[in-house]
Design a protein around this motif. Structure first.
Motif, short mmCIF file in Angstrom:
data_model
loop_
_atom_site.label_atom_id
_atom_site.label_comp_id
_atom_site.label_asym_id
_atom_site.label_seq_id
_atom_site.Cartn_x
_atom_site.Cartn_y
_atom_site.Cartn_z
N PRO A 59 -1.91 20.03 -15.97
CA PRO A 59 -0.46 19.82 -15.99
C PRO A 59 -0.03 18.65 -15.14
O PRO A 59 -0.71 18.24 -14.20
CB PRO A 59 0.07 21.12 -15.39
CG PRO A 59 -1.00 21.54 -14.43
CD PRO A 59 -2.30 21.12 -15.07
N THR A 60 1.14 18.11 -15.46
CA THR A 60 1.79 17.14 -14.59
C THR A 60 2.52 17.90 -13.49
O THR A 60 2.77 19.11 -13.59
CB THR A 60 2.82 16.31 -15.36
OG1 THR A 60 3.87 17.18 -15.80
CG2 THR A 60 2.19 15.60 -16.55
N ARG A 61 2.89 17.18 -12.43
CA ARG A 61 3.66 17.82 -11.35
C ARG A 61 4.99 18.34 -11.88
O ARG A 61 5.46 19.40 -11.46
CB ARG A 61 3.87 16.84 -10.19
CG ARG A 61 2.60 16.54 -9.43
CD ARG A 61 2.85 15.60 -8.27
NE ARG A 61 3.55 16.22 -7.16
CZ ARG A 61 2.98 16.98 -6.23
NH1 ARG A 61 1.68 17.23 -6.28
NH2 ARG A 61 3.68 17.49 -5.25
N GLU A 62 5.58 17.61 -12.80
CA GLU A 62 6.86 18.05 -13.36
C GLU A 62 6.68 19.35 -14.14
O GLU A 62 7.51 20.25 -14.07
CB GLU A 62 7.43 16.94 -14.27
CG GLU A 62 8.87 17.12 -14.63
CD GLU A 62 9.76 17.41 -13.43
OE1 GLU A 62 9.61 16.77 -12.38
OE2 GLU A 62 10.61 18.32 -13.55
N GLU A 63 5.58 19.43 -14.89
CA GLU A 63 5.33 20.68 -15.63
C GLU A 63 5.09 21.84 -14.67
O GLU A 63 5.51 22.98 -14.94
CB GLU A 63 4.12 20.49 -16.55
CG GLU A 63 4.43 19.61 -17.76
CD GLU A 63 3.19 19.22 -18.55
OE1 GLU A 63 3.32 18.93 -19.74
OE2 GLU A 63 2.07 19.15 -17.96
N ILE A 64 4.42 21.58 -13.57
CA ILE A 64 4.19 22.63 -12.58
C ILE A 64 5.54 23.09 -11.99
O ILE A 64 5.81 24.29 -11.88
CB ILE A 64 3.25 22.15 -11.46
CG1 ILE A 64 1.86 21.89 -12.02
CG2 ILE A 64 3.20 23.17 -10.32
CD1 ILE A 64 0.91 21.15 -11.06
N ARG A 65 6.37 22.13 -11.64
CA ARG A 65 7.69 22.48 -11.09
C ARG A 65 8.49 23.31 -12.09
O ARG A 65 9.14 24.29 -11.72
CB ARG A 65 8.46 21.22 -10.71
CG ARG A 65 7.94 20.56 -9.45
CD ARG A 65 8.85 19.43 -8.98
NE ARG A 65 8.33 18.83 -7.77
CZ ARG A 65 8.53 19.31 -6.55
NH1 ARG A 65 9.25 20.39 -6.38
NH2 ARG A 65 8.00 18.72 -5.50
N GLU A 66 8.44 22.92 -13.33
CA GLU A 66 9.17 23.64 -14.37
C GLU A 66 8.62 25.07 -14.52
O GLU A 66 9.38 26.03 -14.61
CB GLU A 66 9.05 22.86 -15.70
CG GLU A 66 9.63 23.56 -16.91
CD GLU A 66 11.14 23.74 -16.83
OE1 GLU A 66 11.79 22.92 -16.15
OE2 GLU A 66 11.64 24.71 -17.43
N ALA A 67 7.30 25.18 -14.52
CA ALA A 67 6.67 26.49 -14.68
C ALA A 67 7.05 27.43 -13.54
O ALA A 67 7.15 28.65 -13.73
CB ALA A 67 5.15 26.34 -14.75
N LEU A 68 7.24 26.87 -12.35
CA LEU A 68 7.53 27.70 -11.16
C LEU A 68 9.02 27.76 -10.85
O LEU A 68 9.41 28.25 -9.78
CB LEU A 68 6.78 27.15 -9.94
CG LEU A 68 5.25 27.21 -10.03
CD1 LEU A 68 4.62 26.58 -8.81
CD2 LEU A 68 4.77 28.66 -10.19
N SER A 69 9.84 27.28 -11.78
CA SER A 69 11.27 27.18 -11.48
C SER A 69 11.93 28.55 -11.27
O SER A 69 12.97 28.63 -10.63
CB SER A 69 12.00 26.41 -12.58
OG SER A 69 11.84 27.08 -13.82
N GLY A 70 11.30 29.60 -11.76
CA GLY A 70 11.87 30.94 -11.55
C GLY A 70 11.33 31.64 -10.31
O GLY A 70 11.67 32.80 -10.07
N ASN A 71 10.51 30.94 -9.54
CA ASN A 71 9.91 31.54 -8.34
C ASN A 71 10.47 30.81 -7.11
O ASN A 71 10.10 29.67 -6.84
CB ASN A 71 8.39 31.41 -8.38
CG ASN A 71 7.77 32.24 -9.49
OD1 ASN A 71 7.77 31.83 -10.64
ND2 ASN A 71 7.29 33.40 -9.16
N LEU A 72 11.32 31.47 -6.40
CA LEU A 72 11.96 30.85 -5.24
C LEU A 72 11.11 31.04 -3.99
O LEU A 72 10.46 32.06 -3.81
CB LEU A 72 13.34 31.46 -5.00
CG LEU A 72 14.29 31.42 -6.20
CD1 LEU A 72 15.67 31.91 -5.79
CD2 LEU A 72 14.38 30.02 -6.79
#
Ligand code: FES
Ligand code: FES
Length: 159
Positions: free
Chosen positions: A118-131
Motif C-alpha cells: 500500500p501507499t501511505r495514503e492508502e494506509i491512512r485511509e484504511a485506518l481512518s476509522g481507528n482513532l
C-alpha cells in the motif's frame, strides 16, 4: 438465547441476553480483553474485531450477530507469536498507551491481506476509522508500511 461461534480459533457456546453487545460478551463472558471500548458509539475503532475476516465494530454489534461466525481479535492475531503488524507497531513506536492498538492491529492486518503493497495514503485511509490519542498517527503509518515489507519478505522481523 444460545450462541455458538469460534473465537480466536476456539469454539465457544454461551447464553446471552438478546440485547447484549458483542464487545461485552467478548470481554466479560469470554475473557478476551483485546477489544477495547472507547466511545461505545462507533467512532473510535478501539473495539474492532474481524468477523468472518471483515473488520467490525464490536460495540455496535449484538452478541447474537456473532452466532455461527468466526471472530478474530488482536489476541488471536498473535496466537502463533506476534503478527508482523503487531511487531512493527511495537518496534516503530506505534504504541504508546496501547488503547487503540488492538483495533488498529486487526484493521491493518486485514487491510494488508487485501493491499500487500500500500501507499501511505492508502494506509491512512484504511485506518481512518481507528482513532489514536497518543501517536499522531505518523508512527502507526510507518509501522503498517514496515509490516507490509515484513509480510512481503516472508522472513519476519529484521534483527
Ligand atoms: S468503542 Fe466501538 S467504535 Fe469506539
Ligand atoms: S497509543 Fe494511545 S490511543 Fe493510540
Amino acid at each position: 438465547m444460545i450462541i455458538s461461534f469460534v473465537l480466536d480459533g476456539e469454539a465457544r457456546t454461551l447464553e446471552v441476553d438478546g440485547g447484549a453487545r458483542a464487545v461485552d460478551i467478548l470481554r466479560e463472558s469470554c475473557g478476551v480483553t483485546a477489544p477495547k471500548e472507547g466511545c461505545g458509539t462507533g467512532e473510535c475503532g478501539a473495539c474492532t474485531v474481524l468477523v468472518d475476516g471483515v473488520p467490525r465494530l464490536s460495540c455496535l454489534m449484538l452478541a447474537a450477530q456473532l452466532d455461527g461466525r468466526a471472530v478474530i481479535t488482536a489476541q488471536g492475531l498473535a496466537s502463533d507469536g506476534p503478527h508482523p503488524v503487531q511487531e512493527a507497531l511495537a518496534d516503530l513506536g506505534g504504541v504508546q498507551c496501547g488503547y487503540c492498538t488492538p483495533g488498529i492491529a486487526v484493521t491493518a492486518a486485514e487491510f494488508l491481506e487485501r493491499h500487500p503493497d500500500p501507499t501511505r495514503e492508502e494506509i491512512r485511509e484504511a485506518l481512518s476509522g481507528n482513532l489514536c490519542r497518543c501517536t499522531g498517527y505518523h508512527k502507526i503509518v510507518d509501522a503498517v508500511e514496515d509490516a507490509a515489507k515484513r509480510l512481503g519478505s516472508g522472513c519476519g522481523r529484521d534483527e
